[in-house]
Design a protein around this motif. Structure first.
Motif, PDB file in Angstrom:
ATOM      1  N   LEU A  52     -10.170 -28.520   9.485  1.00 29.99           N
ATOM      2  CA  LEU A  52      -8.736 -29.081   8.472  1.00 29.99           C
ATOM      3  C   LEU A  52      -8.252 -29.798   9.434  1.00 29.99           C
ATOM      4  O   LEU A  52      -7.903 -29.800  10.864  1.00 29.99           O
ATOM      5  N   ALA A  53      -7.760 -31.264   8.663  1.00 26.64           N
ATOM      6  CA  ALA A  53      -7.187 -32.341   9.178  1.00 26.64           C
ATOM      7  C   ALA A  53      -5.990 -31.935   9.583  1.00 26.64           C
ATOM      8  O   ALA A  53      -5.127 -31.500   8.413  1.00 26.64           O
ATOM      9  N   LYS A  78      -0.055 -26.266   4.373  1.00 24.62           N
ATOM     10  CA  LYS A  78      -0.747 -26.964   4.407  1.00 24.62           C
ATOM     11  C   LYS A  78      -1.088 -26.833   2.840  1.00 24.62           C
ATOM     12  O   LYS A  78      -0.904 -26.715   1.839  1.00 24.62           O
ATOM     13  N   GLN A 136      -4.331 -27.779  -0.339  1.00 23.31           N
ATOM     14  CA  GLN A 136      -5.304 -27.780  -1.287  1.00 23.31           C
ATOM     15  C   GLN A 136      -5.265 -29.079  -1.833  1.00 23.31           C
ATOM     16  O   GLN A 136      -4.549 -28.911  -2.773  1.00 23.31           O
ATOM     17  N   SER A 164     -12.491 -30.854  -0.241  1.00 21.12           N
ATOM     18  CA  SER A 164     -12.155 -29.586  -0.610  1.00 21.12           C
ATOM     19  C   SER A 164     -11.262 -29.260   1.052  1.00 21.12           C
ATOM     20  O   SER A 164     -10.878 -28.289   1.106  1.00 21.12           O
ATOM     21  N   GLU A 165     -11.625 -30.613   1.870  1.00 23.75           N
ATOM     22  CA  GLU A 165     -10.918 -30.469   3.019  1.00 23.75           C
ATOM     23  C   GLU A 165      -9.582 -30.314   3.345  1.00 23.75           C
ATOM     24  O   GLU A 165      -8.791 -30.969   2.492  1.00 23.75           O
ATOM     25  N   GLU A 166      -8.760 -28.950   3.714  1.00 23.49           N
ATOM     26  CA  GLU A 166      -7.318 -28.843   3.827  1.00 23.49           C
ATOM     27  C   GLU A 166      -6.810 -29.738   4.878  1.00 23.49           C
ATOM     28  O   GLU A 166      -7.504 -30.334   5.654  1.00 23.49           O
TER      29      GLU A 166
END
Ligand code: FAD
Ligand code: NAD
Length: 472
Positions: free
Chosen positions: A1-2, A127, A129, A134-136
């Protein structure tokens, strides 16, 4: 998660409400991000609403005029043919230019554009998407503005495929002109899109549940005049008629309808059915349940006067909450919400928001209808002026319609202005200013209007309200 560094404001939704709120917030010095999942900015309005529909309305009007309203002007044109593909391409070009223009505005104002679906995790975190990859992404923020807009209300029992059974989204992108089109709902979308396809050659029937067309807010006299004029153009109307059921399993679509006055039933057949019975707030996947934010029975997010939910740092604007579903209303709220966050105050005058229906002639209004004024118990005066008596309308050979003023009998303050006529959508701006500034009809009657212009009809209707018109 970034995780990004903390923002002052994260706006969810990049439509007229959201993108304007984001630009204003950034202009006020707030570190702002705008999350949009469509892959383009501008929301419903720019991508599938106001803009594409107006492109088609304009170009279908030109086509129709050249085909049916030209030789008596001294212009002979042979072999007028429709190139629907090119008309659609012109529409797409306008949309593309405008939506990418907003990306430039974001860059110029320092708004971070985050492409993806935003979900509220808690009061201070959204958050995302992302659309690509694909990284949230986690956006930490002091404030959230929800501007997720609306979607077409479905008609029970008729599945939307956007080909045979369409919402406005399918109706702005049909690949060929249907022979027969039935429109369920005689509101603004039904009449605008019904006009487009009728002008291009479809046989259009509008089925409206109520006794009058125009949807909520249209003055009853104006609605009657509108129906008469559109009927003259070839659109058929079935008012006070309910669609009971639909069957799209065959080649076309069959609708069972019922007259609500005498319960007589009938069937209508069409190649394409447009479902235009209103729009409903859109909150799917937004995560409202994570923060306990409530909606009313119509799905609108509940807010206070300052656009706040039960969490004072989460505000809501535009179609997803109360009020008229209009782009300029959403924009005003976007600016006010950003100002509340930055300065602690903001303001929208809901009594001075214009409505325009872009048929030909256009229908535009601001303030109260005669029915609303009557209901309020206030004594009032009505003044009208027909375009038939306006010199410019006569030279344009375009004289359908009138201007109607409603003013307080005691003070002469203007309470409502209703126009049907070519260019009504531009002319109403003067009425909005009049209401915003608390003008009397005499203020307008004594203001010089250039000759010969359609706006002289506006002045003369004001003259008819506080005294007498000169030219009628
Ligand atoms: P929207 O424009 O609906 O924008 C909301 C955006 O949020 C969407 O792009 C959506 O993809 C995005 N979104 C939703 N959820 C999420 C999420 N969880 N994460 C990220 N993004 C999300 N109004 C006028 O004033 N004049 C007109 O001429 C006019 N014509 C119209 C014609 C048609 C055919 C239609 C359908 C509508 C028309 N309207 C018109 C109404 C106008 O489009 C809306 O009132 C306006 O778009 C509302 O703006 P908004 O910002 O509230 O929402
Ligand atoms: P609307 O509320 O304007 O009209 C819907 C109409 O459908 C009403 O007249 C209603 O009585 C009728 N109806 C509802 N259920 C029905 C049924 N079962 N059978 C027959 N008739 C039925 O809604 P819309 O035209 O779908 O437009 C949606 C929103 O988009 C509106 O809020 C409108 O303001 C906005 N919009 C604005 C513009 C513009 O500003 N020019 C253009 C398009 C859309």
């Amino acid at each position: 998660l970034a995780t990004e560094t903390e923002h002052d404001v994260v706006v969810i939704g990049g439509g007229p409400g959201g993108y304007v709120a984001a630009i204003k917030a950034a202009q006020l010095g707030l570190k702002t991000a705008c999350v949009e999942k469509r892959g383009a900015l501008g929301g419903t309005c720019l991508n599938v609403g106001c803009i594409p529909s107006k492109s088609l309305l304009n170009n279908s009007h030109i086509y129709h005029q050249i085909k049916h309203d030209i030789s008596h002007r001294g212009i002979e044109v042979d072999n007028v043919t429709l190139n629907l593909q090119q008309m659609m391409a012109a529409k797409d070009k306008s949309v593309k230019g405008l939506t990418s223009g907003i990306e430039t505005l974001f860059k110029q104002n320092g708004v971070q554009y985050v492409k993806g679906t935003g979900t509220i995790v808690n009061e201070n975190e959204v958050k995302v998407q992302p659309l690509e990859g694909s990284e949230e992404i986690s956006l930490k923020t002091k404030n959230i503005i929800i501007a997720t807009g609306s979607e077409a209300t479905p008609f029970k029992g008729l599945e939307i495929d956007e080909k045979k059974v369409v919402t406005s989204t399918g109706a702005i992108a049909l690949e060929k002109v249907p022979k027969k089109m039935v429109v369920i709902g005689g509101g603004i979308i039904g009449l605008e899109m019904g006009s487009v396809w009728s002008r291009l050659g479809a046989e259009v029937t509008v089925v409206e549940f109520l006794g009058a067309i125009g949807g909520p807010g249209m003055d009853a006299d104006i609605a009657k005049t509108t129906q008469r004029i559109l009927q003259k153009q070839g659109i058929k109307f079935k008012t006070a008629t309910k669609v009971l059921s639909g069957d799209a399993s065959g080649e076309g679509v069959k609708l069972e309808i019922e007259n609500v006055k005498n319960q007589k039933t009938d069937t209508l057949e069409a190649d394409v059915v447009l479902v235009a019975i209103g729009r409903r707030p859109y909150t799917e996947g937004l995560g409202l349940e994570n923060v306990g934010i409530e909606k009313d029975e119509r799905g609108r997010i509940i807010i206070d006067q300052e656009y706040r939910t039960k969490h004072s740092n989460i505000r809501v604007i535009g179609d997803v909450t109360f009020g008229a579903m209009l782009a300029h209303k959403a924009e005003e709220e976007g600016i006010a919400a950003a100002e509340y966050i930055s300065k602690g105050y903001g303001h929208v005058n809901y009594g001075a928001i214009p409505s325009v229906m872009y048929t030909h002639p256009e229908v535009a209004w601001v303030g109260q209808t005669e029915q609303e004024v009557k209901q309020s118990g206030k004594e009032y005066v009505v003044g009208t002026f027909p375009f038939l008596a306006n010199s410019r309308a006569k030279t344009n050979l375009d004289t359908d319609g009138l201007v109607k003023f409603i003013a307080d009998k005691e003070t002469d303050r203007v309470l409502g202005i209703h126009i049907i006529g070519a260019g009504a959508g531009e002319m109403i701006a003067e009425g909005v200013l009049a209401i915003e500034y608390g003008a009397s009809s005499e203020d307008i009657a004594r203001t010089s209007h250039a000759h010969p212009t359609l706006s002289e009809a506006f002045k003369e209707a004001a003259m008819a309200t506080c005294g007498k018109a000169i030219h009628a």
